[in-house]
Each structure stands twice: as C-alpha cells, then as structure tokens.
Enzyme design. Sequence first.
Site, PDB file in Angstrom:
ATOM      1  N   GLU A 126       0.628  -1.177   0.130  1.00  0.00           N
ATOM      2  CA  GLU A 126       0.294   0.158  -0.465  1.00  0.00           C
ATOM      3  C   GLU A 126       1.004   1.096  -0.393  1.00  0.00           C
ATOM      4  O   GLU A 126       2.447   1.364  -0.251  1.00  0.00           O
ATOM      5  CB  GLU A 126      -0.614   0.075   0.941  1.00  0.00           C
ATOM      6  N   ALA A 129       2.913   1.177   3.330  1.00  0.00           N
ATOM      7  CA  ALA A 129       3.615   0.014   4.027  1.00  0.00           C
ATOM      8  C   ALA A 129       3.678  -1.264   2.559  1.00  0.00           C
ATOM      9  O   ALA A 129       3.353  -1.811   1.490  1.00  0.00           O
ATOM     10  CB  ALA A 129       1.436  -1.022   3.991  1.00  0.00           C
ATOM     11  N   GLN A 278      42.099  -6.391 -24.090  1.00  0.00           N
ATOM     12  CA  GLN A 278      41.824  -7.060 -22.422  1.00  0.00           C
ATOM     13  C   GLN A 278      40.717  -6.666 -21.684  1.00  0.00           C
ATOM     14  O   GLN A 278      40.198  -7.090 -20.956  1.00  0.00           O
ATOM     15  CB  GLN A 278      42.971  -7.520 -22.118  1.00  0.00           C
ATOM     16  N   GLN A 336      28.001  -0.241 -21.437  1.00  0.00           N
ATOM     17  CA  GLN A 336      29.750   0.044 -20.464  1.00  0.00           C
ATOM     18  C   GLN A 336      30.211  -0.364 -22.278  1.00  0.00           C
ATOM     19  O   GLN A 336      31.225   0.609 -23.398  1.00  0.00           O
ATOM     20  CB  GLN A 336      29.872  -0.006 -19.762  1.00  0.00           C
ATOM     21  N   GLU A 363       9.046  -7.171  -4.513  1.00  0.00           N
ATOM     22  CA  GLU A 363       9.522  -8.546  -3.530  1.00  0.00           C
ATOM     23  C   GLU A 363      10.730  -8.043  -2.761  1.00  0.00           C
ATOM     24  O   GLU A 363      10.832  -9.205  -1.370  1.00  0.00           O
ATOM     25  CB  GLU A 363       9.648  -9.587  -4.349  1.00  0.00           C
TER      26      GLU A 363
HETATM   27  N1  COS Z   1       7.891 -16.511   7.732  1.00  0.00           N
HETATM   28  C1  COS Z   1       6.652 -17.168   8.780  1.00  0.00           C
HETATM   29  N2  COS Z   1       6.638 -15.629   9.645  1.00  0.00           N
HETATM   30  C2  COS Z   1       7.391 -14.646   9.487  1.00  0.00           C
HETATM   31  C3  COS Z   1       8.261 -14.380   8.316  1.00  0.00           C
HETATM   32  C4  COS Z   1       8.583 -15.225   7.981  1.00  0.00           C
HETATM   33  N3  COS Z   1       9.630 -14.759   6.424  1.00  0.00           N
HETATM   34  N4  COS Z   1       8.490 -12.791   8.211  1.00  0.00           N
HETATM   35  C5  COS Z   1       8.206 -12.703   9.761  1.00  0.00           C
HETATM   36  N5  COS Z   1       7.392 -13.174   9.882  1.00  0.00           N
HETATM   37  C6  COS Z   1       6.518 -13.299  11.089  1.00  0.00           C
HETATM   38  C7  COS Z   1       7.134 -12.408  12.255  1.00  0.00           C
HETATM   39  O1  COS Z   1       7.421 -14.434  13.747  1.00  0.00           O
HETATM   40  C8  COS Z   1       6.339 -11.959  13.534  1.00  0.00           C
HETATM   41  O2  COS Z   1       5.886 -12.769  14.507  1.00  0.00           O
HETATM   42  P1  COS Z   1       5.303 -12.519  15.764  1.00  0.00           P
HETATM   43  O3  COS Z   1       4.718 -11.245  14.847  1.00  0.00           O
HETATM   44  O4  COS Z   1       4.193 -14.564  16.007  1.00  0.00           O
HETATM   45  O5  COS Z   1       6.232 -12.901  16.332  1.00  0.00           O
HETATM   46  C9  COS Z   1       5.896 -11.566  12.307  1.00  0.00           C
HETATM   47  O6  COS Z   1       6.132 -11.440  11.156  1.00  0.00           O
HETATM   48  C10 COS Z   1       6.435  -9.941  12.101  1.00  0.00           C
HETATM   49  O7  COS Z   1       7.270  -9.901  11.839  1.00  0.00           O
HETATM   50  P2  COS Z   1       8.445  -8.848  12.007  1.00  0.00           P
HETATM   51  O8  COS Z   1       8.451  -8.101  13.247  1.00  0.00           O
HETATM   52  O9  COS Z   1      10.079  -9.522  11.559  1.00  0.00           O
HETATM   53  O10 COS Z   1       8.179  -7.822  11.144  1.00  0.00           O
HETATM   54  P3  COS Z   1       8.168  -6.557  10.888  1.00  0.00           P
HETATM   55  O11 COS Z   1       7.116  -5.329  11.296  1.00  0.00           O
HETATM   56  O12 COS Z   1       9.689  -6.040  11.570  1.00  0.00           O
HETATM   57  O13 COS Z   1       8.022  -6.236   9.931  1.00  0.00           O
HETATM   58  C11 COS Z   1       8.937  -7.609   7.304  1.00  0.00           C
HETATM   59  C12 COS Z   1       9.495  -7.267   8.505  1.00  0.00           C
HETATM   60  C13 COS Z   1       9.010  -9.001   7.220  1.00  0.00           C
HETATM   61  C14 COS Z   1       7.584  -6.821   6.663  1.00  0.00           C
HETATM   62  C15 COS Z   1       9.713  -6.840   6.632  1.00  0.00           C
HETATM   63  O14 COS Z   1      11.685  -7.737   6.344  1.00  0.00           O
HETATM   64  C16 COS Z   1       9.830  -7.068   4.383  1.00  0.00           C
HETATM   65  O15 COS Z   1       9.884  -8.569   4.496  1.00  0.00           O
HETATM   66  N6  COS Z   1       9.270  -6.539   3.869  1.00  0.00           N
HETATM   67  C17 COS Z   1       8.912  -6.410   2.665  1.00  0.00           C
HETATM   68  C18 COS Z   1       8.219  -6.657   2.530  1.00  0.00           C
HETATM   69  C19 COS Z   1       8.060  -6.831   1.107  1.00  0.00           C
HETATM   70  O16 COS Z   1       9.081  -7.580   0.684  1.00  0.00           O
HETATM   71  N7  COS Z   1       7.500  -6.656   0.090  1.00  0.00           N
HETATM   72  C20 COS Z   1       6.925  -6.383  -1.020  1.00  0.00           C
HETATM   73  C21 COS Z   1       5.398  -6.836  -1.339  1.00  0.00           C
HETATM   74  S1  COS Z   1       5.350  -7.480  -2.417  1.00  0.00           S
HETATM   75  S2  COS Z   1       5.688  -7.375  -4.096  1.00  0.00           S
END
Ligand code: COS
Length: 385
Positions: A126, A129, A278, A336, A363
């Site tokens: 979003e 987000a 080279q 390049q 991603e």
């Molecule tokens: N598998 C399972 N659970 C997971 C996980 C995974 N790969 N990654 C995180 N979680 C769980 C955590 O264990 C945690 O659970 P609890 O609340 O029970 O402790 C919860 O999800 C939140 O995790 P965390 O505290 O690490 O989240 P953050 O808010 O710090 O966010 C994320 C970190 C994972 C959101 C960030 O590292 C991320 O990957 N962002 C990118 C998102 C993305 O790829 N966007 C692209 C959109 S789609 S094209």
Amino acid sequence: MDYFLTEEQQAIQEIAKQIAEEKIVPVREELDEKEEFPREIMKICAQSDLFGVSIPEAYGGLGGGVLEMGLAVEELSRACLGVSVTYAASFLGAYPILMFGSDQQKEKYLPRIATGEILGAFGLTEANAGSDAGGIRTTARKEGDFYVLNGTKQWITNGGEADVYTVIALTDKSKGARGASAFIVEKGTEGFSFGKKERKMGIRASTTRELVFEDCRVPAANLISREGMGFIVAMKTLDNSRPGIAAQGVGVAQGALDAAVRYGRERHQFGQPIISFQAMQHMVADMATSIEAARALTYAVARWIDSGAKDISKVSAMTKLFGSEVAMKVTTDAVQVFGGYGYMKDYPVEKMMRDAKILQIYEGTNQIQRNVIGTELIKEYAGKK
Ligand code: COS
C-alpha cells in the site's frame, strides 16, 4: 555448466527459450515503448503449459516447484523482464492458495491458473506499507457470510489484467500484523475496481496498478487459512517467490552478456574487434562469472526449497539479493561495452538496464533482504536455531 536438470526440466527451459527468442524478442521494444500488456505472449505461454509448471498434477499442473518456475522465468527474462514478471506474478498470486488454501479453493482456482485460463496477482503493498508490510491499512470487516473490504493496494503487478487476486487485509486493526488475513478476490466483484496505472522506468510491458476496495463484499469462503494468518501467508509467499526474482536477475544478466559479447566481436575500433582488448575481456569475464555464481545459488536454493525445507527465509533472501545485484551490475556493464550505442534505443541493453533496476526494489528492497539475512544470522549464532 551442467546442473543435471531432468529431461522435464530441460523441456521447460527449451519451451521458454523458444517463446523468448521467437515471440518476445521481436516485440519487446514495441511493448516497452507502448507500455503494452503482453496478452498474446501470455496466451502462447498458456498453450505451451508454462503456467502449470509449478502447480501440482492433482490440479492440472506439471507438478514442479520453485526450480521449474525459476527455469521458465530465467529463459523468458533473457528476452524481456516486463514479460517475465507478468508471467511470474500470476503464480505469485497462486502461491497463497497453493500453500494455505482449502481443498475447495484449490480445486476452484488452481486448475484454471495452471492452464493460463485465468491470471493471478498478489495484493500486499500500500502507499504507506512498502518495506513495512505490517503497516497495511486495508480492512476486512466480517458481516454474516461475507467480509467487507475497504482500502487501496498500490503497485500491484497484473493489476486490472489479472482475474483473481490474493489480497492481505486487516480483520483486527488492534493486532497489527497479527490481525491481517488473506482473501481471494475475483475481478468483477462489486466494490472492487482499479485505480491509477503506473508509468515506469522499466518493465513497461508489465502492468502495475492500484486495486481499490470500496465496501467490496467477498464471500467468507474466500478467506485463505484463518483470520490472523494473513501476514504469515504473505511472508511465506515471499520466501518461496524470491528465488524467482533471482531467476529474473540471472536471465536478464545472461541476455545482456549475450548481447555484449556478440557486439564486442562485431564492433571494430583501432582496426580490431573490441572484444580482443583485455579491458573488454575482463569485463565480460566478470559478468559471466557473477552470472554463473548467481545461477548456481538460485538453483541450489530452489532445489532445497523443493526438497521440503522449511527454514528458507535467509537463503531465499540471499538469492534475491545476489541475483538482483548481479543483474544491475551486468546490465550496466553491458551498456558500457556498447559505449555510446549502448545508451541508444537501437540496442536492447539500455532497456535491460532500466528493467533490471526494479529487481533491487520489488518483493522487498535489497536493504530489507539484508535485514532478513542479518536477523536470521543473529538467531543462528545466538543458538536460537
Ligand atoms: N515467515 C513466517 N513468519 C514471518 C516471516 C517469515 N518469513 N517473517 C516475519 N514473520 C513473522 C514474525 O515471526 C512475526 O511474528 P510474531 O508477531 O508472531 O512474532 C511477524 O511475522 C512480524 O515479523 P517482524 O516483527 O519481523 O516484522 P516487521 O514488522 O519487522 O517487518 C518484514 C519485517 C518481514 C515485513 C520486512 O522484513 C519485509 O520483508 N518487508 C518487505 C515486504 C515485501 O517484500 N514487500 C513486497 C510486496 S509484495 S511484491
């Protein structure tokens, strides 16, 4: 190098390669220029069974996994990342159903995704987000046998073009990420429309669009898994799909290397082909070495995931990080090698360089990948794994 692929895996590679060379290369420049969705090429992929490579046989697919998907994506990416991401995003939309869906949901959607009759898409991001995926605001309120969705998803690949969307929304705002749930939303559902279509630097054949939910009533039967599982569904989806981004990186980098070496042999300066210098040979040597390293890592991780490994976040992030960095460096170096011609639209490498940039961003940005790798490493060294 021989990666000991099975006959079926080689066949997938061959089909994707043929489509790339015969159908994508001739039109990629025009698709990029016109920002045109590659509908005809998707039909060809469907006729060639490519949409089914990673769908189980029980649902009409070929029963492959992350590796088979990666092989197809790599070959398509050699020709055009805009086309390959259109193809791959359909499967991204299918992952949540495949991994967490009920039998009824699988039976209803997977066979049609496998044949390419319908296209999929994944709706998590979003406006506020992106990296902070837990910060989504789209809500889903339970009303009888329905959930009522409100909110806007941004930058959704295949937005407007896909038929079925897996969407993450909050069923309990007070719980943050733990209050998120995943839903299947079909195009045509009342209250579901498409907003702004983005204009992009690269991957312009791919459509990127907003999903708008205004009191959109989704049948409760379309909830994937159970309430509160949405964030896990999304994260597991990304863990499985990130090697596909690495495969995109390997593909576009290979396409750029192919073009650079071919050009280097033809282009003469100072009375000899520029590849005989080279300076050029060292550049292409580094390009080829990093591509092979990225490919080896991607295939190894894909195989490990397909073997049933569960703890894959770290290695999956590593593939995405490494593959996308290689793609950016190699495509930049290819420009390049071409010199001034590389900067012009007469050759494909400027497009490859523009396209490759997104791999470091979508991603999960590469900064986020490093966070994931770092967090997992700390857990390992602390003996928590
Ligand atoms: N598998 C399972 N659970 C997971 C996980 C995974 N790969 N990654 C995180 N979680 C769980 C955590 O264990 C945690 O659970 P609890 O609340 O029970 O402790 C919860 O999800 C939140 O995790 P965390 O505290 O690490 O989240 P953050 O808010 O710090 O966010 C994320 C970190 C994972 C959101 C960030 O590292 C991320 O990957 N962002 C990118 C998102 C993305 O790829 N966007 C692209 C959109 S789609 S094209």
